[in-house]
Design a protein around this motif. Structure first.
Motif, short mmCIF file in Angstrom:
data_model
loop_
_atom_site.label_atom_id
_atom_site.label_comp_id
_atom_site.label_asym_id
_atom_site.label_seq_id
_atom_site.Cartn_x
_atom_site.Cartn_y
_atom_site.Cartn_z
N TYR A 65 0.84 -1.21 0.00
CA TYR A 65 0.00 0.00 0.00
C TYR A 65 0.87 1.26 0.00
N TYR A 66 1.97 1.21 0.74
CA TYR A 66 2.93 2.32 0.72
C TYR A 66 3.44 2.53 -0.70
N PHE A 67 3.81 1.46 -1.37
CA PHE A 67 4.35 1.54 -2.73
C PHE A 67 3.33 2.13 -3.70
N LYS A 68 2.11 1.63 -3.67
CA LYS A 68 1.09 2.09 -4.61
C LYS A 68 0.68 3.53 -4.33
N ILE A 69 0.44 3.85 -3.07
CA ILE A 69 0.00 5.21 -2.72
C ILE A 69 1.07 6.24 -3.12
N CYS A 70 2.33 5.90 -2.85
CA CYS A 70 3.41 6.83 -3.21
C CYS A 70 3.48 7.05 -4.71
N LEU A 71 3.34 5.99 -5.50
CA LEU A 71 3.38 6.14 -6.95
C LEU A 71 2.23 7.01 -7.43
N MET A 72 1.05 6.83 -6.86
CA MET A 72 -0.10 7.65 -7.25
C MET A 72 0.12 9.11 -6.86
N VAL A 73 0.65 9.32 -5.67
CA VAL A 73 0.95 10.69 -5.23
C VAL A 73 2.00 11.32 -6.13
N ASN A 74 2.99 10.52 -6.56
CA ASN A 74 4.08 11.05 -7.38
C ASN A 74 3.61 11.49 -8.76
N VAL A 75 2.62 10.80 -9.31
CA VAL A 75 2.06 11.23 -10.58
C VAL A 75 1.48 12.64 -10.44
N PHE A 76 0.79 12.85 -9.33
CA PHE A 76 0.23 14.19 -9.04
C PHE A 76 1.34 15.20 -8.79
N LEU A 77 2.33 14.82 -7.98
CA LEU A 77 3.42 15.73 -7.65
C LEU A 77 4.20 16.16 -8.88
N ALA A 78 4.41 15.24 -9.81
CA ALA A 78 5.16 15.57 -11.02
C ALA A 78 4.47 16.67 -11.81
N VAL A 79 3.16 16.57 -11.95
CA VAL A 79 2.39 17.58 -12.67
C VAL A 79 2.48 18.93 -11.95
N VAL A 80 2.32 18.90 -10.64
CA VAL A 80 2.37 20.13 -9.85
C VAL A 80 3.75 20.78 -9.93
N LEU A 81 4.79 19.98 -9.82
CA LEU A 81 6.15 20.52 -9.82
C LEU A 81 6.50 21.16 -11.15
N VAL A 82 6.17 20.49 -12.25
CA VAL A 82 6.46 21.06 -13.57
C VAL A 82 5.68 22.35 -13.78
N TYR A 83 4.42 22.33 -13.40
CA TYR A 83 3.58 23.55 -13.54
C TYR A 83 4.17 24.68 -12.70
N TRP A 84 4.53 24.39 -11.47
CA TRP A 84 5.08 25.42 -10.59
C TRP A 84 6.37 26.00 -11.15
N TRP A 85 7.26 25.12 -11.60
CA TRP A 85 8.55 25.59 -12.10
C TRP A 85 8.38 26.50 -13.31
N MET A 86 7.46 26.13 -14.19
CA MET A 86 7.28 26.89 -15.42
C MET A 86 6.46 28.16 -15.20
N SER A 87 5.84 28.28 -14.03
CA SER A 87 5.03 29.47 -13.75
C SER A 87 5.77 30.52 -12.93
N GLN A 88 7.06 30.26 -12.63
CA GLN A 88 7.80 31.16 -11.76
C GLN A 88 8.29 32.43 -12.46
N GLY A 89 8.24 32.45 -13.79
CA GLY A 89 8.65 33.66 -14.49
C GLY A 89 10.15 33.90 -14.47
#
Length: 498
Positions: free
Chosen positions: A427-451
């Protein structure tokens, strides 16, 4: 490559994993961030080691161990023909970093030579760095500007770094990569420990340690600290690079995926902590006041290793020799990470059907040629670091996606747990992978929105701003070329390497 070629023992692959993970970022980027945000950053960085880095590294290790190919072939075997292009992106993204990381290794060698020269000047009565700084306070700044652009010496050291790496890897995995890491990694840790002991015994050095582990609760509400902690963990451990997938393709059949991953990941974090315990106390000990030290650390100085550390060492008796130790450690860290990057290219060429020795030579020539622009132009270097550094988050997303597509529980049971004495919850493995899919999108969006660029998409004249070093347009264009290449030639690449 012989089909039987593999690491001779568990320690061989653990040291290779540490060599891959422990690099210049441990001695350059981590101390800078720990200096900016203190213990708050360290707590979050540790959390993301468990949430982002370890699950992705476990997936990488398992895929490489199972399919015994380079990233493209292993990824194709895991996800099938339809998603081979993702493996192509991971490979080309990491190679994009390889072609400029060899320049970082060249910088490390340059400053090592400069430190040796300074120590010799102190012994022989020549002009020391301290004397240069006394007559010209901007000496180190000018020196850095001189080597960062159009410097023949840096080009030569870039070639030397790649040449030495290919020479070692020409001997194969056991006789080249494994034997090199048996020397490089222990030496690196010894050097870091020596520096930290000296720094902590300097007057006021302990203040740096206290500051490093002080937790400012207010910083937990700052999203920048969270995202910096995530990015540092992802990049420092090598999660998403495909390097561990390459290394594990040489593992023995019964290798413990989970235990090896945890040892490598925590070993990397240990190296980062030791490096910070050397640098932060040095800053506090050698700054005029604690306030001056805090100002320096919180400035987020990108050139901490190349301009600040030599200046600090120049101020103390015996500092010239401490500088040699530091840049020996820096050079070892940079070179130990360069080796698996080169091996990824060599392994990929091998999967293409090229004999290993020819692949080593071809890979070395390619790295020298494609790394030349970064060795010659710091602006080009920064652009490649910007584009492919962020690209690693996409690579991590693809690896998490591949395990989730297969089925996280089934993936863990079939590829991870089967040979692992040490295990973690499915469950740790699966939950982390699912969270990481979300985190990847957030991180890329944040980095590219910093101007980071004044004109992130279109320049003042309305043209697509692709030549801007830090624009979003340059990111999207270069990623787009790689993705388009992978998609267009997906079936052909799968047939050739899958």
């Amino acid at each position: 490559m012989s089909i039987n070629e593999q690491f001779s023992s568990r320690w061989g692959i653990i040291l290779a994993s540490l060599g891959m993970a422990v690099g210049a970022g441990n001695l350059w980027r981590f101390p800078r961030l720990a200096g900016q945000y203190g213990g708050t950053f360290i707590i979050l960085w540790t959390v993301f080691l468990l949430v982002w880095s370890i699950p992705i590294l476990m997936a990488e290790f398992a895929i490489g161990k199972q399919f015994k190919k380079a990233v493209v072939g292993s990824f194709a075997g895991m996800t099938g023909k339809k998603y081979t292009w993702m493996g192509v992106f991971i490979t080309l993204c990491t190679l994009g970093i390889t072609f400029y990381y060899s320049v970082v290794t060249g910088w490390a060698l340059y400053y090592l030579g400069s430190s040796v020269g300074n120590a010799w000047a102190e012994l022989s009565g020549g002009t020391t760095l301290a004397q240069e700084l006394a007559s010209n306070p901007d000496y180190l700044k000018l020196q850095w500007e001189g080597i960062a652009n159009e410097n023949v010496m840096i080009v030569a050291l870039h070639i030397v770094s790649v040449g030495l790496g290919t020479l070692l890897l020409y001997r194969g995995v056991q006789n080249g990569l494994e034997k090199a890491n048996k020397i490089l990694i222990p030496m690196l840790f010894v050097m870091l420990i020596i520096i930290s002991i000296i720094a902590l015994n300097m007057e006021n050095g302990i203040n740096g340690l206290n500051y490093m582990f002080h937790v400012d609760v207010a910083l937990f509400s700052n999203p920048t600290v969270w995202l910096e902690a995530l990015s540092q963990s992802a990049w420092s451990t090598g999660a998403g690079w495909g390097l561990l997938m390459t290394i594990s393709s040489y593992s023995r059949d019964k290798e413990d995926v989970t235990l090896n991953t945890f040892i490598g990941a925590f070993g990397n974090n240990t190296a980062s902590i030791i490096a910070a315990m050397a640098i932060l106390p040095s800053v506090f000990a050698l700054a005029g006041t604690d306030a001056e030290a805090l100002t320096l650390l919180r400035s987020g100085n990108q050139a901490l290793s190349f301009m600040v550390i030599p200046e600090l060492f120049a101020k103390i008796p015996g500092g010239a020799f401490l500088g040699i130790i530091f840049f020996v450690a820096f050079s070892l860290a940079a070179f130990s990470s360069l080796l698996p990057m080169l091996e990824l290219l060599i392994k990929t060429l091998g999967d293409w059907g090229i004999d290993r020795h020819k692949a080593v030579l071809a890979g070395g020539v390619a790295c020298i040629a494609l790394g030349f622009p970064s060795a010659w132009s710091f602006e080009f270097f920064n652009n490649q670091d910007w584009v492919w550094g962020i690209g690693l988050i996409i690579s991590g997303f693809f690896i998490a996606f591949s395990a989730l597509k297969y089925g996280a529980f089934d993936f863990k049971a079939k590829f991870i747990d089967v040979d692992s004495d040490f295990s973690v919850s499915k469950y740790y493995f699966k939950i982390c992978l699912m969270v990481n899919v979300f985190l990847a999108v957030v991180l890329v969006y944040w980095w590219m929105s910093q101007g980071y660029s004044e004109y992130p998409w279109f320049d003042k004249a309305g043209n697509w701003n692709v030549i801007d070093t830090y624009s979003n347009a340059t990111i999207v264009t270069q990623w787009g070329i790689v993705l388009l290449f992978g998609l267009v030639f997906n079936k052909w690449i799968y047939k050739k390497m899958g």
